[in-house]
Design an enzyme around this catalytic site. Sequence first.
Site, PDB file in Angstrom:
ATOM      1  CE  LYS A 113      -4.416  -1.682   1.455  1.00  0.00           C
ATOM      2  NZ  LYS A 113      -5.656  -1.490   2.169  1.00  0.00           N
TER       3      LYS A 113
ATOM      4  CE  LYS B 230      -6.440  -8.566  -1.246  1.00  0.00           C
ATOM      5  NZ  LYS B 230      -7.021  -8.354   0.008  1.00  0.00           N
TER       6      LYS B 230
ATOM      7  CE  LYS C  97     -13.323  -3.999   0.753  1.00  0.00           C
ATOM      8  NZ  LYS C  97     -12.300  -3.402   1.586  1.00  0.00           N
TER       9      LYS C  97
HETATM   10  P1  ATP Z   1      -8.357  -4.000  -0.316  1.00  0.00           P
HETATM   11  O1  ATP Z   1      -8.419  -4.947  -1.450  1.00  0.00           O
HETATM   12  O2  ATP Z   1      -8.963  -2.695  -0.550  1.00  0.00           O
HETATM   13  O3  ATP Z   1      -7.041  -3.964   0.386  1.00  0.00           O
HETATM   14  P2  ATP Z   1      -9.651  -6.019   1.084  1.00  0.00           P
HETATM   15  O4  ATP Z   1     -10.952  -6.318   0.482  1.00  0.00           O
HETATM   16  O5  ATP Z   1      -8.516  -6.929   0.912  1.00  0.00           O
HETATM   17  O6  ATP Z   1      -9.303  -4.558   0.723  1.00  0.00           O
HETATM   18  P3  ATP Z   1     -10.747  -5.960   3.727  1.00  0.00           P
HETATM   19  O7  ATP Z   1     -11.955  -5.185   3.544  1.00  0.00           O
HETATM   20  O8  ATP Z   1     -10.063  -5.578   4.968  1.00  0.00           O
HETATM   21  O9  ATP Z   1      -9.696  -5.789   2.628  1.00  0.00           O
HETATM   22  O10 ATP Z   1     -11.021  -7.507   3.670  1.00  0.00           O
HETATM   23  C1  ATP Z   1     -12.010  -8.098   4.431  1.00  0.00           C
HETATM   24  C2  ATP Z   1     -11.898  -9.600   4.420  1.00  0.00           C
HETATM   25  O11 ATP Z   1     -12.049 -10.100   3.090  1.00  0.00           O
HETATM   26  C3  ATP Z   1     -10.577 -10.152   4.933  1.00  0.00           C
HETATM   27  O12 ATP Z   1     -10.838 -11.279   5.736  1.00  0.00           O
HETATM   28  C4  ATP Z   1      -9.857 -10.541   3.694  1.00  0.00           C
HETATM   29  O13 ATP Z   1      -8.920 -11.569   3.922  1.00  0.00           O
HETATM   30  C5  ATP Z   1     -10.992 -11.008   2.812  1.00  0.00           C
HETATM   31  N1  ATP Z   1     -10.657 -10.879   1.403  1.00  0.00           N
HETATM   32  C6  ATP Z   1     -10.436  -9.748   0.714  1.00  0.00           C
HETATM   33  N2  ATP Z   1     -10.159 -10.003  -0.570  1.00  0.00           N
HETATM   34  C7  ATP Z   1     -10.185 -11.355  -0.686  1.00  0.00           C
HETATM   35  C8  ATP Z   1      -9.983 -12.266  -1.779  1.00  0.00           C
HETATM   36  N3  ATP Z   1      -9.667 -11.830  -2.986  1.00  0.00           N
HETATM   37  N4  ATP Z   1     -10.122 -13.584  -1.546  1.00  0.00           N
HETATM   38  C9  ATP Z   1     -10.441 -14.044  -0.326  1.00  0.00           C
HETATM   39  N5  ATP Z   1     -10.645 -13.243   0.741  1.00  0.00           N
HETATM   40  C10 ATP Z   1     -10.520 -11.928   0.577  1.00  0.00           C
END
Ligand code: ATP
Length: 335
Positions: free
Chosen positions: A115, A198, A201
Site C-alpha cells: 500500500k 488477489k 476492491k
Molecule cells: P483491499 O483490497 O482494498 O485492500 P480487502 O478487500 O482486501 O481490501 P478488507 O476489507 O479488509 O480488505 O477484507 C475483508 C476480508 O475479506 C478479509 O478477511 C480478507 O482476507 C478477505 N478478502 C479480501 N479479498 C479477498 C480475496 N480476494 N479472496 C479471499 N478473501 C478476501
Amino acid sequence: MGENKKVIFSGIQPSGELTIGNYFGAIKNWVKLQDEYDCYYCIVDLHAITVKQEPKDLRRRTLQLIATYIASGIDPEKNTIFIQSHVPAHVQAQWILNCTSYVGELSRMTQFKDKSKKYEDTGIGAGLLNYPVLMAADILIYQADLVPVGKDQTQHIELTRDLAQRFNSTYSETFKIPEGYIPTGGAKIMSLQEPIKKMSKSSDNPNSFILIMDPPEVIKRKVARAVTDNIGVVKYTDDQPGVKNLMNIMSCCTGMSTADIEKKYEGQGYAKFKEDVAEALIQELEPIQNKVNELLKDKSYLQDICKKGAQKASYVANKTVSKMMRKVGFILPEK
Ligand code: ATP
Ligand code: LTN
C-alpha cells in the site's frame, strides 16, 4: 451468548464496494460459525481511514456493509454486529500496544509495503504503518480464540500473536493468544484480469473484480472477459491460474468439488463453462442483493442493531482495556 463458547472476532473495512473475494473469503464462512461460537463481526471504519475516504461514501458504505452482513445470513440476534468507531476501547488498546510495537516489524508487513508504494509520491500516512496494531487491538480486547480471515491476513495475525505474547511476558498474562482461521476453498479469490493477484476492491480496473452488488448483466460481462489461457481445457492446475480461479468461484457457489467441475466440462472449452460460472454467481448473489436493498430502506433498524452491538462489545472490550491500563501502571478512573 453461551458462557463456554469460543470467541470469534473478524471485520471488514467499509473502504470500497465489497467483492466476491470478501464474500467467499470472509462473510460466507462467518455465517457457518455463528451457532458454534460467540462471534463479534465488526465494520472496521477506523481502518478504512488509513487511506483517504470521501465522507459521504464512507457513511453509505458503512450502512451497506451492515446490511450485507445481515443479508448474507449473519443473525444480529446471535452475533454481535457493530461499528468499530462506536467502541473507543479499540483506540485505547491500540495506543498501549503501539508503545510495545517496533517500527521495524510494522514496516516489514507485506500489506504495508504494497500500500505504501501507492502513496510514495504524496506521502505515506502513519496510519498505514500502524494499521496492524489496531487490528491486533481489535482481536485482543475480545480475548478472541479464532480470527476467520482470508489468506492475505495471516501475517497480521502472526503480528497480533507476537504483540500479545510480548505484552503477556512483559506485564503478566493479559491476553488470550488468538489463532487465524483460514477457510478452505474460498480462501483466496483472484483478480479476473491478473489471476496471480488477489481480487481487490481497491483495484483501478473494475473488470478485475465482481462486486456482491453487481447486476446480472455486469456479472455475465465480467466473467466472459475474465482472462484464461489458450489451452482450452477446464483443469484445476497452477499452470492455468485464470481457469483455476473460475473453478474456485464455481465451487464456492455450488459446493461442487473442483474434480467434479473438471469432469462436467471435459472436452467443452471455456464458453459454456464461463456462462455457467456467471449463472452460479447470479444464483448466489441475487437473493442477497434483494435483501440488502430491502434492509437499506430501514436505516433506523440498522442503527439499532449497531447500537445494541456496540453496547455489548464495549462491555467486554472495556474489561480488557482496564486490565491493560492497570498492568502498565495507569491509575484507573473511579467508577
Ligand atoms: P483491499 O483490497 O482494498 O485492500 P480487502 O478487500 O482486501 O481490501 P478488507 O476489507 O479488509 O480488505 O477484507 C475483508 C476480508 O475479506 C478479509 O478477511 C480478507 O482476507 C478477505 N478478502 C479480501 N479479498 C479477498 C480475496 N480476494 N479472496 C479471499 N478473501 C478476501
Ligand atoms: N485488516 C483486515 C481487516 C481487519 C480485521 C480486523 C480482520 C481489521 N481488523 C480484525 C480480522 C480481525 C483485512 O481484512 N484487511
